[in-house]
Write a protein that holds these residues in place. Structure first.
Motif, PDB file in Angstrom:
ATOM      1  N   VAL A  78     -32.162  -2.001  25.947  1.00 38.84           N
ATOM      2  CA  VAL A  78     -32.423  -0.565  25.838  1.00 38.84           C
ATOM      3  C   VAL A  78     -31.342   0.156  26.645  1.00 38.84           C
ATOM      4  CG1 VAL A  78     -34.040   1.311  26.284  1.00 38.84           C
ATOM      5  CG2 VAL A  78     -34.897  -0.921  25.558  1.00 38.84           C
ATOM      6  N   LEU A  79     -30.455   0.845  25.952  1.00 41.30           N
ATOM      7  CA  LEU A  79     -29.333   1.521  26.592  1.00 41.30           C
ATOM      8  C   LEU A  79     -29.707   2.914  27.077  1.00 41.30           C
ATOM      9  CD1 LEU A  79     -26.616   0.557  23.968  1.00 41.30           C
ATOM     10  CD2 LEU A  79     -27.071  -0.545  26.174  1.00 41.30           C
ATOM     11  N   GLN A  80     -30.606   3.546  26.355  1.00 38.23           N
ATOM     12  CA  GLN A  80     -30.948   4.923  26.687  1.00 38.23           C
ATOM     13  C   GLN A  80     -32.324   5.223  26.123  1.00 38.23           C
ATOM     14  OE1 GLN A  80     -28.051   7.586  25.095  1.00 38.23           O
ATOM     15  NE2 GLN A  80     -28.857   9.379  26.144  1.00 38.23           N
ATOM     16  N   SER A  81     -33.074   6.025  26.839  1.00 38.14           N
ATOM     17  CA  SER A  81     -34.380   6.465  26.375  1.00 38.14           C
ATOM     18  C   SER A  81     -34.533   7.941  26.705  1.00 38.14           C
ATOM     19  CB  SER A  81     -35.493   5.653  27.054  1.00 38.14           C
ATOM     20  OG  SER A  81     -36.745   6.027  26.545  1.00 38.14           O
ATOM     21  N   GLU A  82     -34.859   8.721  25.698  1.00 39.39           N
ATOM     22  CA  GLU A  82     -35.061  10.156  25.901  1.00 39.39           C
ATOM     23  C   GLU A  82     -36.489  10.507  25.530  1.00 39.39           C
ATOM     24  OE1 GLU A  82     -33.114  12.498  27.225  1.00 39.39           O
ATOM     25  OE2 GLU A  82     -31.509  11.047  27.577  1.00 39.39           O
ATOM     26  N   TRP A  83     -37.132  11.229  26.407  1.00 33.15           N
ATOM     27  CA  TRP A  83     -38.502  11.691  26.197  1.00 33.15           C
ATOM     28  C   TRP A  83     -38.436  13.192  26.021  1.00 33.15           C
ATOM     29  CZ3 TRP A  83     -42.652  12.398  30.438  1.00 33.15           C
ATOM     30  CH2 TRP A  83     -43.922  12.545  29.862  1.00 33.15           C
ATOM     31  N   TYR A  84     -39.033  13.716  24.960  1.00 39.06           N
ATOM     32  CA  TYR A  84     -38.919  15.122  24.613  1.00 39.06           C
ATOM     33  C   TYR A  84     -40.222  15.851  24.916  1.00 39.06           C
ATOM     34  CZ  TYR A  84     -34.740  13.413  22.344  1.00 39.06           C
ATOM     35  OH  TYR A  84     -33.533  12.826  22.104  1.00 39.06           O
ATOM     36  N   ALA A  85     -40.610  15.850  26.158  1.00 34.89           N
ATOM     37  CA  ALA A  85     -41.856  16.507  26.573  1.00 34.89           C
ATOM     38  C   ALA A  85     -41.644  18.015  26.670  1.00 34.89           C
ATOM     39  CB  ALA A  85     -42.289  15.964  27.919  1.00 34.89           C
ATOM     40  N   LYS A  86     -42.676  18.749  26.272  1.00 34.78           N
ATOM     41  CA  LYS A  86     -42.644  20.209  26.340  1.00 34.78           C
ATOM     42  C   LYS A  86     -43.965  20.687  26.927  1.00 34.78           C
ATOM     43  CE  LYS A  86     -39.664  20.817  22.367  1.00 34.78           C
ATOM     44  NZ  LYS A  86     -38.537  21.206  23.173  1.00 34.78           N
ATOM     45  N   VAL A  87     -43.929  21.826  27.597  1.00 30.47           N
ATOM     46  CA  VAL A  87     -45.121  22.398  28.214  1.00 30.47           C
ATOM     47  C   VAL A  87     -46.061  22.903  27.126  1.00 30.47           C
ATOM     48  CG1 VAL A  87     -45.964  24.191  29.768  1.00 30.47           C
ATOM     49  CG2 VAL A  87     -43.804  23.034  30.261  1.00 30.47           C
ATOM     50  N   ASP A  88     -47.339  22.583  27.251  1.00 27.43           N
ATOM     51  CA  ASP A  88     -48.389  23.066  26.339  1.00 27.43           C
ATOM     52  C   ASP A  88     -48.161  22.691  24.881  1.00 27.43           C
ATOM     53  OD1 ASP A  88     -49.800  24.197  28.421  1.00 27.43           O
ATOM     54  OD2 ASP A  88     -48.827  26.137  28.213  1.00 27.43           O
ATOM     55  N   THR A  89     -47.476  21.581  24.631  1.00 31.12           N
ATOM     56  CA  THR A  89     -47.272  21.133  23.258  1.00 31.12           C
ATOM     57  C   THR A  89     -47.391  19.618  23.182  1.00 31.12           C
ATOM     58  OG1 THR A  89     -44.896  20.793  23.435  1.00 31.12           O
ATOM     59  CG2 THR A  89     -45.613  22.989  22.792  1.00 31.12           C
ATOM     60  N   VAL A  90     -47.622  19.146  21.993  1.00 33.81           N
ATOM     61  CA  VAL A  90     -47.540  17.722  21.676  1.00 33.81           C
ATOM     62  C   VAL A  90     -46.647  17.629  20.448  1.00 33.81           C
ATOM     63  CG1 VAL A  90     -48.802  15.689  20.883  1.00 33.81           C
ATOM     64  CG2 VAL A  90     -49.848  17.226  22.549  1.00 33.81           C
ATOM     65  N   ASN A  91     -45.545  16.872  20.543  1.00 33.83           N
ATOM     66  CA  ASN A  91     -44.712  16.695  19.357  1.00 33.83           C
ATOM     67  C   ASN A  91     -44.657  15.224  19.001  1.00 33.83           C
ATOM     68  OD1 ASN A  91     -42.059  15.504  20.421  1.00 33.83           O
ATOM     69  ND2 ASN A  91     -42.280  17.318  21.703  1.00 33.83           N
ATOM     70  N   TYR A  92     -44.560  14.981  17.714  1.00 31.68           N
ATOM     71  CA  TYR A  92     -44.684  13.642  17.173  1.00 31.68           C
ATOM     72  C   TYR A  92     -43.647  13.471  16.078  1.00 31.68           C
ATOM     73  CZ  TYR A  92     -47.009   9.637  15.012  1.00 31.68           C
ATOM     74  OH  TYR A  92     -47.297   8.406  14.517  1.00 31.68           O
ATOM     75  N   LEU A  93     -42.848  12.398  16.141  1.00 31.36           N
ATOM     76  CA  LEU A  93     -41.820  12.161  15.126  1.00 31.36           C
ATOM     77  C   LEU A  93     -42.348  11.233  14.042  1.00 31.36           C
ATOM     78  CD1 LEU A  93     -38.676  11.658  17.371  1.00 31.36           C
ATOM     79  CD2 LEU A  93     -39.446  13.721  16.198  1.00 31.36           C
TER      80      LEU A  93
END
Length: 144
Positions: A78-93
């Motif tokens: 695993v070279l890189q891991s990005e977490w796309y957290a946002k306030v008051d939201t849930v996002n799902y790919l």
């Protein structure tokens, strides 16, 4: 002739049942934990692009639930891991597609807190192969 027809129907039925059983068995998923013990995460899909593997999924860490993407070498590191957290939201790919400009287009949904409760929107995120955010857009889906 009638016996031949019945034998044919029985054979086709058996083949269909065997194929259905194999299809259902093959649908069992697995969970691969890449994070720490304080988070739950699972992989929903993967794509191979420019000699790397990109896995994407969902992470719940300390009460914040959001999507993440890993860039993995062909050796499995695993070279890189990005977490796309946002306030008051849930996002799902749901999908990642290759774009003609060399970037990746992530498609999913985002649920945002709004004054009426919550909003379920379609979500697009364009990222570089190094997981840098280029742009993100979300738009409300009309009520049906």
């Amino acid at each position: 002739m009638k016996q031949l027809k019945q034998a044919f129907i029985q054979t086709i039925t058996i083949i269909a049942l065997v194929m259905l059983t194999q299809f259902l068995y093959a649908q069992h998923s697995f969970e691969l934990i890449l994070g720490d013990n304080n988070s739950d995460e699972w992989i929903d899909g993967s794509i191979e692009y420019q000699d790397y593997y990109y896995t994407y999924g969902f992470r719940n860490h300390s009460g914040v639930a959001s999507s993440y993407i890993n860039r993995i070498s062909s050796e499995g590191e695993v070279l890189q891991s990005e977490w796309y957290a946002k306030v008051d939201t849930v996002n799902y790919l749901s999908f990642i597609l290759k774009k003609g400009n060399g970037n990746l287009l992530c498609i999913g949904n985002i649920v945002r807190a709004v004054s009426e409760g919550s909003s379920n929107d379609v979500y697009f995120r364009e990222i570089t192969p190094d997981l840098e955010l280029v742009q993100e857009v979300y738009d409300s889906l009309p009520a049906t």
